[in-house]
Motif scaffolding. Structure first.
Motif, short mmCIF file in Angstrom:
data_model
loop_
_atom_site.label_atom_id
_atom_site.label_comp_id
_atom_site.label_asym_id
_atom_site.label_seq_id
_atom_site.Cartn_x
_atom_site.Cartn_y
_atom_site.Cartn_z
N LEU A 100 44.49 46.22 40.01
CA LEU A 100 43.09 46.63 39.88
C LEU A 100 42.23 45.38 39.76
O LEU A 100 42.36 44.61 38.80
N ASP A 101 41.36 45.18 40.75
CA ASP A 101 40.53 43.97 40.75
C ASP A 101 39.14 44.29 40.19
O ASP A 101 38.32 44.90 40.87
N GLU A 102 38.91 43.90 38.96
CA GLU A 102 37.66 44.14 38.24
C GLU A 102 37.19 45.60 38.35
O GLU A 102 36.08 45.88 38.82
N PRO A 103 38.03 46.52 37.88
CA PRO A 103 37.70 47.93 38.05
C PRO A 103 36.48 48.41 37.26
O PRO A 103 35.87 49.39 37.62
N LYS B 262 41.58 34.49 41.45
CA LYS B 262 42.21 35.71 40.93
C LYS B 262 42.42 36.75 42.04
O LYS B 262 43.52 37.28 42.20
N SER B 263 41.35 37.02 42.80
CA SER B 263 41.46 38.03 43.87
C SER B 263 42.43 37.55 44.95
O SER B 263 43.18 38.35 45.52
N THR B 264 42.42 36.25 45.20
CA THR B 264 43.33 35.70 46.21
C THR B 264 44.78 35.89 45.77
O THR B 264 45.64 36.28 46.58
N PRO C 28 40.62 47.38 45.30
CA PRO C 28 39.99 46.08 45.56
C PRO C 28 38.70 45.89 44.77
O PRO C 28 38.14 46.86 44.26
N GLN C 29 38.25 44.65 44.70
CA GLN C 29 36.97 44.34 44.07
C GLN C 29 35.88 45.03 44.89
O GLN C 29 35.91 44.99 46.12
N GLN C 30 34.93 45.69 44.22
CA GLN C 30 33.95 46.53 44.92
C GLN C 30 32.94 45.75 45.76
O GLN C 30 32.54 44.67 45.39
MG LIG Z 1 37.59 38.26 42.54
#
Ligand SMILES: [Mg+2]
Ligand SMILES: Nc1ncnc2c1ncn2[C@@H]1O[C@H](COP(=O)(O)OP(=O)(O)OP(=O)(O)O)[C@@H](O)[C@H]1O
Length: 229
Positions: free
Chosen positions: A157-160, A42-44, A75-77
């Motif tokens: 928004l990556d896992e906000p 997902k993040s990729t 980004p993901q924290q």
């Molecule tokens: Mg991720």
């Protein structure tokens, strides 16, 4: 023409494909949830949409006057980011960097944008506070205001809401939904929260091991009872 369209996209690193056959189409004002297991890519995929990583196959096309660098990103924290030594205002203002062009300093326009973004995220009263002193929920609102400064069109928004308590989660969801509805800003969110997806999304993209499925929220609920494929 869609704002962002993915055609047979595959993502991965070096020679290893992490996910493939990803197809999706995002139009102005859509709210897309990207769901899938840890490590599914997902993040990729987010980084590929932003141009921070290259796709390994297929293509991602931008239309409707959207340029890749006009996309705001949260980004993901990581823990390191939580200790960043700056004030809330400085962090939000840094979201305007892309719009500066060759000018070396922030001008009135950028300062107004930062104030406006802080107002929308309801953090104006935190402007002078030091970022590391804030709660996780407040920090996420600061980073969201920063991402908002970088765009008037689309936010990734990556896992906000990861790590936030249920109240702070709901508060952040409501703010994101308001930005989506009132300003027609397209939202692409990575999340594990299917209940929130059913509530807020217009579309769902499931990055699965076997296959990737893209559909509207209504198809997702009707055909699959709102469970993963
Ligand atoms: Mg991720
Ligand atoms: N910079 C990198 N170089 C090599 N492999 C990477 C890199 N970043 C991620 N990976 C690998 O690619 C795969 C997908 O990672 P990714 O971060 O996209 O997953 P994800 O779906 O966002 O997972 P999570 O839900 O845990 O955030 C994982 O196996 C991960 O180890």
């Amino acid at each position: 023409m869609a704002q962002i369209k993915g055609v047979d996209v595959s993502v991965g690193y070096e020679k290893r494909i992490v996910a493939d056959n990803i197809n999706f189409e995002i139009n102005e004002g859509d709210y897309l949830y990207i769901v899938g297991e840890n490590g599914s890519g997902k993040s990729t995929l987010m980084k590929c949409i932003l141009g921070l990583e290259k796709v390994m196959g297929g293509s991602i096309v931008y239309g409707d006057n959207l340029k890749q660098k006009e996309i705001g990103y949260l980004p993901q924290q990581t823990f390191i980011q939580r200790d960043f030594p700056a004030t809330v205002y400085e962090i939000v203002l840094s979201g305007c960097l892309n719009g500066l062009g060759w000018r070396p300093f922030f001008g009135k326009k950028e300062k107004n944008m930062a104030m406006e973004a802080m107002r929308k995220l309801e953090i104006t009263d935190l402007a002078k506070r030091s970022y590391p002193e804030l709660s996780g929920g407040q920090q996420q609102r600061v980073l969201l205001a920063r991402a908002l400064c970088a765009t008037g069109k689309a936010l990734l928004l990556d896992e906000p809401v990861a790590g936030l308590d249920p109240y702070a989660q709901e508060q952040l969801y409501a703010l994101i939904y308001k930005i989506n509805k009132e300003e027609k800003i397209t939202i692409i969110m990575v999340s594990h929260d299917l209940e929130a997806a059913k509530k807020y999304a217009t579309h769902i993209l499931h990055i699965g091991k076997e296959k990737c499925v893209f559909c509207t929220k209504h198809e997702f609920i009707k055909e699959n009872g709102g469970c993963l494929f």
